[in-house]
Design an enzyme around this catalytic site. Structure first.
Site, PDB file in Angstrom:
ATOM      1  N   SER A 113       0.617  -1.175  -0.069  1.00 10.32           N
ATOM      2  CA  SER A 113      -0.034   0.073  -0.002  1.00 10.32           C
ATOM      3  C   SER A 113       0.855   1.387   0.063  1.00 10.32           C
ATOM      4  O   SER A 113       2.068   1.284   0.700  1.00 10.32           O
ATOM      5  CB  SER A 113      -0.802  -0.041   1.422  1.00 10.32           C
ATOM      6  OG  SER A 113      -1.465   1.156   1.585  1.00 10.32           O
ATOM      7  N   TYR A 137      -1.982   5.236  -4.464  1.00  9.85           N
ATOM      8  CA  TYR A 137      -3.150   6.167  -4.209  1.00  9.85           C
ATOM      9  C   TYR A 137      -2.461   7.442  -4.709  1.00  9.85           C
ATOM     10  O   TYR A 137      -1.249   7.931  -4.584  1.00  9.85           O
ATOM     11  CB  TYR A 137      -3.191   6.645  -2.703  1.00  9.85           C
ATOM     12  CG  TYR A 137      -4.023   5.575  -1.778  1.00  9.85           C
ATOM     13  CD1 TYR A 137      -5.516   5.427  -2.314  1.00  9.85           C
ATOM     14  CD2 TYR A 137      -3.811   4.927  -0.744  1.00  9.85           C
ATOM     15  CE1 TYR A 137      -6.414   4.742  -1.777  1.00  9.85           C
ATOM     16  CE2 TYR A 137      -4.605   4.233  -0.051  1.00  9.85           C
ATOM     17  CZ  TYR A 137      -5.831   4.168  -0.650  1.00  9.85           C
ATOM     18  OH  TYR A 137      -6.615   3.160   0.180  1.00  9.85           O
ATOM     19  N   THR A 163      -6.077   2.484  -6.882  1.00  9.27           N
ATOM     20  CA  THR A 163      -7.254   2.359  -5.919  1.00  9.27           C
ATOM     21  C   THR A 163      -8.159   3.688  -6.039  1.00  9.27           C
ATOM     22  O   THR A 163      -7.615   5.013  -6.073  1.00  9.27           O
ATOM     23  CB  THR A 163      -6.857   2.235  -4.460  1.00  9.27           C
ATOM     24  OG1 THR A 163      -6.213   0.882  -4.281  1.00  9.27           O
ATOM     25  CG2 THR A 163      -8.135   2.282  -3.559  1.00  9.27           C
ATOM     26  N   LYS A 245      -8.701  -0.303  -8.962  1.00  7.37           N
ATOM     27  CA  LYS A 245      -9.141  -1.098  -7.843  1.00  7.37           C
ATOM     28  C   LYS A 245     -10.286  -0.207  -7.380  1.00  7.37           C
ATOM     29  O   LYS A 245     -10.180   0.942  -7.201  1.00  7.37           O
ATOM     30  CB  LYS A 245      -8.137  -1.372  -6.693  1.00  7.37           C
ATOM     31  CG  LYS A 245      -8.648  -2.018  -5.368  1.00  7.37           C
ATOM     32  CD  LYS A 245      -7.623  -1.976  -4.467  1.00  7.37           C
ATOM     33  CE  LYS A 245      -8.074  -3.015  -3.418  1.00  7.37           C
ATOM     34  NZ  LYS A 245      -8.404  -2.143  -2.261  1.00  7.37           N
ATOM     35  N   HIS A 269     -13.817  -1.948  -1.017  1.00  5.59           N
ATOM     36  CA  HIS A 269     -12.936  -1.394  -0.015  1.00  5.59           C
ATOM     37  C   HIS A 269     -13.347  -2.046   1.379  1.00  5.59           C
ATOM     38  O   HIS A 269     -13.063  -1.720   2.419  1.00  5.59           O
ATOM     39  CB  HIS A 269     -12.859   0.107   0.229  1.00  5.59           C
ATOM     40  CG  HIS A 269     -11.425   0.644   0.439  1.00  5.59           C
ATOM     41  ND1 HIS A 269     -10.494   1.023  -0.505  1.00  5.59           N
ATOM     42  CD2 HIS A 269     -10.868   0.623   1.768  1.00  5.59           C
ATOM     43  CE1 HIS A 269      -9.606   1.401   0.063  1.00  5.59           C
ATOM     44  NE2 HIS A 269      -9.656   1.248   1.360  1.00  5.59           N
TER      45      HIS A 269
END
Ligand code: FNR
Length: 372
Positions: A113, A137, A163, A245, A269
Site C-alpha cells: 500500500s 493512491y 485504488t 481497484k 474496500h
C-alpha cells in the site's frame, strides 16, 4: 494432527476476527475491523457470500489438483494474493515486513500500500525475490506520483493497482469518535518520509518538524479531482500491467477496458468507504460477464475462507485478494499468524474444490454456485 500437535491459532478462519479483537488496541480495532457509517456495506458483503451456496458434484476424479496460475504476468501457486492494506504496524510491531515475509514463504503475491508503515525498499528487502505488486493512491503532486512509480519499479513491484474508491476517506465513526487517524500521527506514511521529492517539498527538515511532514502527506494523499482523462499519464510512466481497484459498476468496468487498462478489482474496500453500497460479490457476476474477456477481473471484500474464495472464482474472478483475515493473523502471531491464515485458506480452497468435484479452479463456472 497425527503427531498430536495442535495448531497455535484456530483453523476456523471465520472465527479469527473474534480472537484478534481481544488482541488489538481500541484504536487499531476501530481502524481495522470497523467499516464506514452504519456498517451496512460490510454486512452486505458477508450476506452476499452467505446467500450463495456451492453445488457439490461427485465422481469426477479428484486425486490430483492444480491451482497454479499466472495472473497479471505473475506465476502464483493459487489464485490468491494479499490485499493492499496500510499501517499494518497497528496490528503488529513488524507490520508489513511480517506480512510480506509470510506471503513470500508461500509464493503468494503481496500488494504494497502507498499508506504502508514500511517503504518500498524495506518491503523489497524483506520479500526477496517473491512476487509483489504496488497499490497507488495517486497523490495530488505529479512529481511525487512519478517518484513513487520509479521507486516501486526499482524495488521489483511488477503490477500497479490504482485504488479509486478512496478519493477521500469514508465516514468512519469508530475513528472519528476517537479522533484517530494514523497518518496524522506519523504512522503509515513511510513511503512519503523516505521519498526525495516529498522531503524536498517540506518547509523544514523532517527531524525539525515531523508533525508538519505528517500533515503535508495528508494533503498529498487523496486526489478527489482525478478523472478518466488522466489515466494515459500512468500508462506513459508504468510499463507493467495497470489495474483499477474499487470497481462496483458495469459502466466503470467498461470504461476501464475502453481506457486500455489491464484489469480491475471488483471491490468496495471492505465496506470502508460508502455505507449502504452494493455488496462487491453481488456486483461481480455482471461485471465479469461484461469485461471478463478483455480485462483481468480480480475481487475482494468479504472473503474470509477458502469456500468464499471458491465462490468468488466461480462468479468470475480470476484471483481473489485476502484483506482483514491477514491482519487478524498478523495481530495474533506476526509472520507466523499470516502464514497460518494463508496456508489454511489455500488448504481449504483446495479441499473445497475437490469435495465439489473440481481438480482446478478453472473448472468453476457460475453454475458451481446457486443463489438461495
Ligand atoms: C484496507 N484497504 C486498502 N486498500 C487500498 O487500496 N489501499 C490501502 O492502503 C488500504 N488500506 C486498508 C487498511 C485496512 C486496515 C483494511 C482493513 C483495508 C482495503 C483492502 O485492500 C481490501 O479492499 C479490503 O480489506 C477487502 O475487504 P475485507 O475482505 O477485508 O473485508
Amino acid at each position: 494432527m497425527f503427531g498430536g500437535r495442535l495448531p497455535e491459532l484456530t483453523t476456523d478462519l471465520a472465527a479469527l476476527e473474534d480472537s484478534a479483537r481481544a488482541r488489538l488496541s481500541p484504536e487499531a480495532l476501530g481502524y481495522i475491523v470497523a467499516s464506514a457509517g452504519s456498517g451496512a456495506t460490510a454486512r452486505a458483503n458477508r450476506a452476499a457470500f452467505d446467500r450463495r451456496r456451492i453445488v457439490p458434484r461427485i465422481l469426477r476424479g479428484g486425486a490430483r489438483r492444480d491451482l497454479s496460475c499466472t495472473v497479471l504476468g505473475t506465476a502464483m501457486p493459487a489464485p490468491v494474493a494479499v490485499a493492499p492494506m496500510g499501517v499494518q504496524t497497528l496490528a503488529h510491531p513488524e507490520g508489513e515486513l511480517a506480512s510480506v515475509r509470510a506471503a513470500a514463504a508461500l509464493g503468494v503475491p503481496y500488494i504494497h500500500s502507498t499508506q504502508a508503515a514500511h517503504s518500498f525498499e524495506q518491503i523489497a528487502e524483506a520479500g526477496g525475490g517473491a512476487p509483489r505488486w504496488y497499490q497507488l493512491y495517486w497523490p495530488t503532486d505529479r512529481e511525487l506520483c512519478l517518484s513513487f512509480l520509479r521507486r516501486a519499479k526499482a524495488s521489483g513491484f511488477s503490477a500497479l493497482l490504482l485504488t479509486l474508491d478512496t478519493p477521500l476517506l469514508g465516514w468512519r465513526p469508530a475513528d472519528l469518535d476517537r479522533g484517530f487517524l494514523p497518518f496524522l500521527r506519523g504512522q503509515g506514511i513511510a513511503n512519503y518520509l523516505s521519498d526525495p521529492v516529498f522531503l524536498a517539498g517540506l518547509d523544514k527538515p523532517l527531524e525539525e518538524d515531523p508533525g508538519a511532514a505528517a500533515l503535508h502527506s495528508a494533503r498529498l494523499f487523496s486526489n478527489p479531482g482525478l478523472r478518466w482523462e488522466e489515466l494515459p499519464f500512468l500508462r506513459e510512466h508504468w510499463d507493467g500491467p495497470i489495474v483499477l481497484k474499487g470497481i462496483c459498476a458495469v459502466e466503470d468496468a467498461e470504461l476501464a477496458a475502453e481506457h486500455g487498462m489491464d484489469g480491475i478489482v471488483v471491490s468496495n474496500h471492505g465496506g470502508r468507504q460508502v455505507d449502504g453500497a452494493v455488496a462487491a460479490l453481488d456486483a461481480l457476476p455482471e461485471i465479469a460477464a461484461a469485461v471478463g474477456e478483455r480485462l483481468t477481473v480480480l475481487f475482494d471484500s468479504g472473503v474470509r475462507t477458502g469456500a468464499d474464495t471458491a465462490k468468488a472464482l466461480a462468479l468470475g474472478a480470476r484471483a481473489v485478494l485476502i484483506g482483514r483475515p491477514v491482519l487478524y493473523g498478523l495481530a495474533l502471531a506476526g509472520q507466523r499468524g499470516v502464514e497460518h491464515v494463508l496456508r489454511c485458506l489455500l488448504a481449504e480452497l483446495d479441499l473445497t474444490l475437490v469435495l465439489s468435484g473440481y481438480t482446478s479452479h478453472r473448472q468453476l463456472t457460475a453454475r458451481s454456485v446457486r443463489e438461495v
